[in-house]
Design a protein around this motif. Structure first.
Motif, PDB file in Angstrom:
ATOM      1  N   UNK A   8       0.918  -1.204   0.075  1.00 14.16           N
ATOM      2  CA  UNK A   8       0.092   0.013   0.078  1.00 14.16           C
ATOM      3  C   UNK A   8       0.842   1.249  -0.208  1.00 14.16           C
ATOM      4  N   UNK A   9       2.053   1.075   0.721  1.00  8.98           N
ATOM      5  CA  UNK A   9       2.944   2.371   0.695  1.00  8.98           C
ATOM      6  C   UNK A   9       3.309   2.638  -0.558  1.00  8.98           C
ATOM      7  N   UNK A  10       3.680   1.621  -1.408  1.00 14.97           N
ATOM      8  CA  UNK A  10       4.310   1.591  -2.715  1.00 14.97           C
ATOM      9  C   UNK A  10       3.375   2.263  -3.736  1.00 14.97           C
ATOM     10  N   UNK A  11       2.044   1.941  -3.674  1.00 14.51           N
ATOM     11  CA  UNK A  11       1.093   2.391  -4.374  1.00 14.51           C
ATOM     12  C   UNK A  11       0.860   3.841  -4.028  1.00 14.51           C
ATOM     13  N   UNK A  12       1.124   4.230  -2.693  1.00 14.90           N
ATOM     14  CA  UNK A  12       0.971   5.628  -2.466  1.00 14.90           C
ATOM     15  C   UNK A  12       1.971   6.595  -3.176  1.00 14.90           C
ATOM     16  N   UNK A  58      -8.482  -2.882  -1.873  1.00 16.19           N
ATOM     17  CA  UNK A  58      -7.517  -3.787  -1.001  1.00 16.19           C
ATOM     18  C   UNK A  58      -7.758  -3.295   0.320  1.00 16.19           C
ATOM     19  N   UNK A  59      -7.873  -2.172   0.753  1.00 15.95           N
ATOM     20  CA  UNK A  59      -7.973  -1.407   2.056  1.00 15.95           C
ATOM     21  C   UNK A  59      -9.279  -1.894   2.776  1.00 15.95           C
ATOM     22  N   UNK A  60     -10.524  -1.364   2.013  1.00 14.88           N
ATOM     23  CA  UNK A  60     -11.736  -1.673   2.090  1.00 14.88           C
ATOM     24  C   UNK A  60     -12.219  -3.150   2.349  1.00 14.88           C
ATOM     25  N   UNK A  61     -11.729  -4.050   1.710  1.00 13.54           N
ATOM     26  CA  UNK A  61     -12.158  -5.451   1.279  1.00 13.54           C
ATOM     27  C   UNK A  61     -11.277  -6.210   2.348  1.00 13.54           C
ATOM     28  N   UNK A  62     -10.262  -5.794   2.455  1.00 10.56           N
ATOM     29  CA  UNK A  62      -9.236  -6.811   3.107  1.00 10.56           C
ATOM     30  C   UNK A  62      -8.395  -6.267   4.437  1.00 10.56           C
TER      31      UNK A  62
END
Length: 190
Positions: A8-12, A58-62
C-alpha cells in the motif's frame, strides 16, 4: 512476499507521482492553456481504477476488515476516518470525470473547474496518505502477525486480479509513466 502495508505504501508513491502531474495540468488549465482531453481522461482512469478500485479496494475489502477483527474500532477510529475520506475522494473524482467530458465538448470553464476539483482532491489524498502511512499502517503492523500479513498479501493479489483483471495494474503504471512524460514536455510515444 512483501507485507500488505508495504504494498500500500508503494502504491501511495505512484499516487503521489500522478497527483504531481495532475497539479501541473491544473496549473495549465488555470492559465487557460489548452490541455489534451485524453490527458484528463488518462488521469481519470488512473484515479478511478488504480487508486479507487485497486488501492482502496484492498484497504476496504481486506485490510480494514482484518483490523476490525483484531479489535480496531471503525466509528471514532482511524478506519472510520479513512472510509469517510475515500467517499470524499470518490465524489471529487466523479466531478472531475464529468468536467472532463464537458471540457472535451469545448466548455473552457470546465477546465478551470476541473483544476479546482483536482486541487481539493490532491489536498485530500496527500493528507490521507500521510495519515495512513504515519498512523494506520504502523498500527496495523503492530496488530497483525506475520502469518496474517502473508494471508492479507495473498488476498491483495487475488482481489487485484478479480477487480481489475490480470495485467491492468501494469497497464496503468505504463499509462502513468506516459502521462508524466507528457506533462514534463517530452514527446508522446517515447
Amino acid at each position: 512476499m512483501k507485507p500488505p502495508t508495504a504494498t500500500l505504501r508503494q502504491e501511495h508513491e505512484a499516487i503521489v507521482r500522478m497527483l504531481d502531474a495532475a497539479e501541473a495540468v491544473a496549473s495549465q488549465l488555470e492559465r487557460k492553456q489548452a490541455v489534451r482531453p485524453e490527458l484528463l481522461e488518462g488521469m481519470g482512469e488512473f484515479f478511478g481504477l488504480f487508486l479507487d478500485k485497486c488501492h482502496h479496494g484492498k484497504e476496504e475489502e481486506i485490510l480494514f476488515p482484518a483490523l476490525r477483527r483484531k479489535g480496531m474500532a471503525v466509528e471514532g477510529g482511524p478506519i472510520g476516518v479513512m472510509l469517510r475520506e475515500h467517499d470524499q475522494g470518490r465524489s471529487l473524482a466523479a466531478a472531475m470525470r464529468a468536467l472532463t467530458e464537458a471540457y472535451k465538448r469545448g466548455d473552457q470553464a470546465a477546465g478551470a473547474a476541473w483544476a479546482a476539483a483536482l486541487r481539493e482532491y490532491s489536498s485530500l489524498l496527500r493528507e490521507h496518505i500521510l495519515k495512513e502511512n504515519g498512523v494506520l499502517f504502523p498500527m496495523a503492523e503492530e496488530m497483525l502477525s506475520a502469518e496474517e500479513e502473508t494471508a492479507l498479501a495473498e488476498e491483495f493479489d487475488r482481489v487485484e486480479d478479480e477487480k481489475m483483471g490480470r495485467g491492468t495494474h501494469e497497464r496503468l503504471h505504463a499509462r502513468m509513466a506516459e502521462i508524466i512524460r507528457e506533462v514534463a514536455g517530452e514527446p508522446r510515444g517515447r
